[in-house]
Motif scaffolding. Structure first.
Motif, PDB file in Angstrom:
ATOM      1  N   SER A  37       5.602   1.321 -18.048  1.00  0.00           N
ATOM      2  CA  SER A  37       5.583   0.517 -16.825  1.00  0.00           C
ATOM      3  C   SER A  37       5.934   1.363 -15.599  1.00  0.00           C
ATOM      4  O   SER A  37       5.570   1.009 -14.482  1.00  0.00           O
ATOM      5  CB  SER A  37       6.518  -0.678 -16.932  1.00  0.00           C
ATOM      6  OG  SER A  37       7.861  -0.266 -16.876  1.00  0.00           O
ATOM      7  N   LEU A  38       6.634   2.468 -15.803  1.00  0.00           N
ATOM      8  CA  LEU A  38       6.962   3.390 -14.709  1.00  0.00           C
ATOM      9  C   LEU A  38       5.869   4.428 -14.488  1.00  0.00           C
ATOM     10  O   LEU A  38       5.997   5.286 -13.622  1.00  0.00           O
ATOM     11  CB  LEU A  38       8.294   4.090 -14.995  1.00  0.00           C
ATOM     12  CG  LEU A  38       9.519   3.174 -14.959  1.00  0.00           C
ATOM     13  CD1 LEU A  38      10.741   3.923 -15.483  1.00  0.00           C
ATOM     14  CD2 LEU A  38       9.756   2.667 -13.549  1.00  0.00           C
ATOM     15  N   GLY A  39       4.812   4.368 -15.295  1.00  0.00           N
ATOM     16  CA  GLY A  39       3.688   5.273 -15.108  1.00  0.00           C
ATOM     17  C   GLY A  39       3.653   6.481 -16.027  1.00  0.00           C
ATOM     18  O   GLY A  39       2.754   7.304 -15.926  1.00  0.00           O
ATOM     19  N   TYR A  40       4.611   6.594 -16.935  1.00  0.00           N
ATOM     20  CA  TYR A  40       4.597   7.726 -17.862  1.00  0.00           C
ATOM     21  C   TYR A  40       3.522   7.521 -18.913  1.00  0.00           C
ATOM     22  O   TYR A  40       3.218   6.391 -19.299  1.00  0.00           O
ATOM     23  CB  TYR A  40       5.968   7.899 -18.526  1.00  0.00           C
ATOM     24  CG  TYR A  40       7.001   8.431 -17.575  1.00  0.00           C
ATOM     25  CD1 TYR A  40       7.140   9.795 -17.369  1.00  0.00           C
ATOM     26  CD2 TYR A  40       7.823   7.568 -16.861  1.00  0.00           C
ATOM     27  CE1 TYR A  40       8.075  10.288 -16.476  1.00  0.00           C
ATOM     28  CE2 TYR A  40       8.759   8.050 -15.970  1.00  0.00           C
ATOM     29  CZ  TYR A  40       8.885   9.416 -15.783  1.00  0.00           C
ATOM     30  OH  TYR A  40       9.810   9.897 -14.900  1.00  0.00           O
ATOM     31  N   ARG A  41       2.949   8.622 -19.358  1.00  0.00           N
ATOM     32  CA  ARG A  41       1.905   8.554 -20.369  1.00  0.00           C
ATOM     33  C   ARG A  41       2.351   9.076 -21.722  1.00  0.00           C
ATOM     34  O   ARG A  41       1.613   8.980 -22.698  1.00  0.00           O
ATOM     35  CB  ARG A  41       0.678   9.319 -19.906  1.00  0.00           C
ATOM     36  CG  ARG A  41       0.022   8.657 -18.712  1.00  0.00           C
ATOM     37  CD  ARG A  41      -1.280   9.290 -18.376  1.00  0.00           C
ATOM     38  NE  ARG A  41      -1.035  10.547 -17.691  1.00  0.00           N
ATOM     39  CZ  ARG A  41      -1.985  11.387 -17.334  1.00  0.00           C
ATOM     40  NH1 ARG A  41      -3.225  11.123 -17.592  1.00  0.00           N
ATOM     41  NH2 ARG A  41      -1.692  12.503 -16.706  1.00  0.00           N
ATOM     42  N   ARG A  42       3.567   9.632 -21.786  1.00  0.00           N
ATOM     43  CA  ARG A  42       4.047  10.198 -23.037  1.00  0.00           C
ATOM     44  C   ARG A  42       5.572  10.093 -23.086  1.00  0.00           C
ATOM     45  O   ARG A  42       6.241  10.329 -22.089  1.00  0.00           O
ATOM     46  CB  ARG A  42       3.629  11.661 -23.142  1.00  0.00           C
ATOM     47  CG  ARG A  42       3.947  12.298 -24.456  1.00  0.00           C
ATOM     48  CD  ARG A  42       3.311  13.685 -24.547  1.00  0.00           C
ATOM     49  NE  ARG A  42       3.585  14.253 -25.834  1.00  0.00           N
ATOM     50  CZ  ARG A  42       4.017  15.489 -26.024  1.00  0.00           C
ATOM     51  NH1 ARG A  42       4.187  16.304 -24.996  1.00  0.00           N
ATOM     52  NH2 ARG A  42       4.255  15.937 -27.225  1.00  0.00           N
ATOM     53  N   LEU A  43       6.084   9.718 -24.247  1.00  0.00           N
ATOM     54  CA  LEU A  43       7.521   9.658 -24.473  1.00  0.00           C
ATOM     55  C   LEU A  43       7.796  10.334 -25.804  1.00  0.00           C
ATOM     56  O   LEU A  43       7.120  10.048 -26.800  1.00  0.00           O
ATOM     57  CB  LEU A  43       8.005   8.203 -24.500  1.00  0.00           C
ATOM     58  CG  LEU A  43       9.505   7.974 -24.623  1.00  0.00           C
ATOM     59  CD1 LEU A  43      10.251   8.539 -23.406  1.00  0.00           C
ATOM     60  CD2 LEU A  43       9.810   6.490 -24.769  1.00  0.00           C
ATOM     61  N   ILE A  44       8.753  11.254 -25.816  1.00  0.00           N
ATOM     62  CA  ILE A  44       9.060  12.008 -27.029  1.00  0.00           C
ATOM     63  C   ILE A  44      10.551  11.917 -27.332  1.00  0.00           C
ATOM     64  O   ILE A  44      11.356  11.581 -26.470  1.00  0.00           O
ATOM     65  CB  ILE A  44       8.663  13.498 -26.903  1.00  0.00           C
ATOM     66  CG1 ILE A  44       9.435  14.170 -25.755  1.00  0.00           C
ATOM     67  CG2 ILE A  44       7.163  13.644 -26.742  1.00  0.00           C
ATOM     68  CD1 ILE A  44       9.297  15.675 -25.704  1.00  0.00           C
TER      69      ILE A  44
END
Length: 115
Positions: A37-44
């Motif tokens: 929702s904050l615009g990030y495309r990847r979370l690790i």
């Protein structure tokens, strides 16, 4: 820990719960939804050798790499004290893809005729 650009990734450092069943899986899922929702495309995130990763798998995360143990975090240019996690293998996990995977072998649904 952000890397400065939403085009890159956001790293999830830790989750904690009171032991409620499936709470960590819910936190991992909520973290990914918040990052998207904050615009990030990847979370690790990483797990250490000896941690099962069950909560990550339960939230749909994928194991994408195994990292060998580090000799330590101390370097001449950035001195650091050890915190007990040196010499431990790590596993890199990635949050589920934003777009669902559609198998190419499944034909599109055909409308049915009323009987």
């Amino acid at each position: 820990m952000a890397f400065g650009s939403k085009d890159l990734a956001q790293a999830l450092t830790r989750t904690a719960s009171d032991g409620t069943r499936n709470a960590d899986s819910l936190l991992y899922g909520a973290s990914w939804r918040a990052a998207k929702s904050l615009g990030y495309r990847r979370l690790i995130t990483f797990t250490q050798e000896g941690e099962s990763g069950a909560s990550l798998r339960g939230a749909g995360w994928r194991l994408i790499a195994c990292r060998p143990p580090r000799a330590g975090w101390h370097t001449a240019t950035r001195p650091r004290a050890g915190h007990g996690n040196d010499h431990v293998a790590r596993f890199l996990w990635q949050a589920p893809d934003q777009t669902p995977k559609v198998p190419s072998t499944v034909p599109p649904a055909q409308p049915t005729e009323p009987e």
